[in-house]
Design a protein around this motif. Sequence first.
Motif, PDB file in Angstrom:
ATOM      1  N   ALA A   7      15.423   7.468   0.120  1.00  0.00           N
ATOM      2  CA  ALA A   7      16.273   6.437   0.716  1.00  0.00           C
ATOM      3  C   ALA A   7      17.418   6.065  -0.220  1.00  0.00           C
ATOM      4  O   ALA A   7      18.547   5.847   0.227  1.00  0.00           O
ATOM      5  N   VAL A   8      17.139   6.013  -1.516  1.00  0.00           N
ATOM      6  CA  VAL A   8      18.189   5.705  -2.495  1.00  0.00           C
ATOM      7  C   VAL A   8      19.238   6.818  -2.487  1.00  0.00           C
ATOM      8  O   VAL A   8      20.444   6.550  -2.462  1.00  0.00           O
ATOM      9  N   THR A  22      13.289   0.285   3.580  1.00  0.00           N
ATOM     10  CA  THR A  22      12.386   1.305   3.052  1.00  0.00           C
ATOM     11  C   THR A  22      11.657   0.794   1.813  1.00  0.00           C
ATOM     12  O   THR A  22      10.458   1.019   1.647  1.00  0.00           O
ATOM     13  N   GLN A  23      12.380   0.084   0.949  1.00  0.00           N
ATOM     14  CA  GLN A  23      11.753  -0.464  -0.254  1.00  0.00           C
ATOM     15  C   GLN A  23      10.686  -1.496   0.090  1.00  0.00           C
ATOM     16  O   GLN A  23       9.609  -1.511  -0.511  1.00  0.00           O
ATOM     17  N   VAL A  24      10.971  -2.347   1.060  1.00  0.00           N
ATOM     18  CA  VAL A  24       9.996  -3.368   1.469  1.00  0.00           C
ATOM     19  C   VAL A  24       8.769  -2.703   2.090  1.00  0.00           C
ATOM     20  O   VAL A  24       7.625  -3.080   1.790  1.00  0.00           O
ATOM     21  N   ASP A  25       8.986  -1.703   2.940  1.00  0.00           N
ATOM     22  CA  ASP A  25       7.864  -1.000   3.560  1.00  0.00           C
ATOM     23  C   ASP A  25       7.008  -0.304   2.499  1.00  0.00           C
ATOM     24  O   ASP A  25       5.773  -0.317   2.574  1.00  0.00           O
ATOM     25  N   ALA A  26       7.663   0.302   1.517  1.00  0.00           N
ATOM     26  CA  ALA A  26       6.929   0.982   0.453  1.00  0.00           C
ATOM     27  C   ALA A  26       6.110  -0.014  -0.364  1.00  0.00           C
ATOM     28  O   ALA A  26       4.946   0.252  -0.696  1.00  0.00           O
ATOM     29  N   ALA A  27       6.685  -1.156  -0.666  1.00  0.00           N
ATOM     30  CA  ALA A  27       5.955  -2.180  -1.415  1.00  0.00           C
ATOM     31  C   ALA A  27       4.766  -2.683  -0.611  1.00  0.00           C
ATOM     32  O   ALA A  27       3.677  -2.924  -1.173  1.00  0.00           O
ATOM     33  N   ALA A  28       4.948  -2.838   0.691  1.00  0.00           N
ATOM     34  CA  ALA A  28       3.841  -3.290   1.548  1.00  0.00           C
ATOM     35  C   ALA A  28       2.727  -2.243   1.582  1.00  0.00           C
ATOM     36  O   ALA A  28       1.538  -2.588   1.527  1.00  0.00           O
TER      37      ALA A  28
END
Length: 162
Positions: free
Chosen positions: A63-64, A129-135
């Motif tokens: 994503a980055v 994407t970052q929030v989903d990955a952290a979750a």
Amino acid sequence: MNKLIATLIAGLLATAANAQTTATPAATKAVVKAEAEAEKDIAKAEEKEAKVAAKADERVREAVADANEKRSKAHAKAVEAHNDAVEKVAKADPEDRAKVAAKAQEKLADVNLKTDRKMIKADEKLLKTQVDAAADKATAAAKTEAVRAEAMAEVHQAAAKK
């Protein structure tokens, strides 16, 4: 007589110690078995957690890279539009230059707006994407802790069944 009493007391203590050790191995075997199963379950849960974390990290890296690519493309288009506008103004006749400059500014404002929107959209997608990955990582860690707690409870139950 003292030797006889000492021998009887020593025999009594040895019998009592022997009686205690024979009852303990059965309980110890159950505890050892429960501990082994607990370690196995915990190792599996930690392995799953590591896999989830690796996948989440990979999604974030992708994503980055995608967001950076979109930002650079949008910026390149904006720079190209700015260069075209400057060139048109420079080529314009002196009497038409003011009109061409006004049109160029209008076009540049639109280009800047589109560029900003594309960059914002890329950032928004990256953040999601970052929030989903952290979750996902947090959920996997919670599952691992639940398995760890359940395994320790089973070990304690096995130890209590002596």
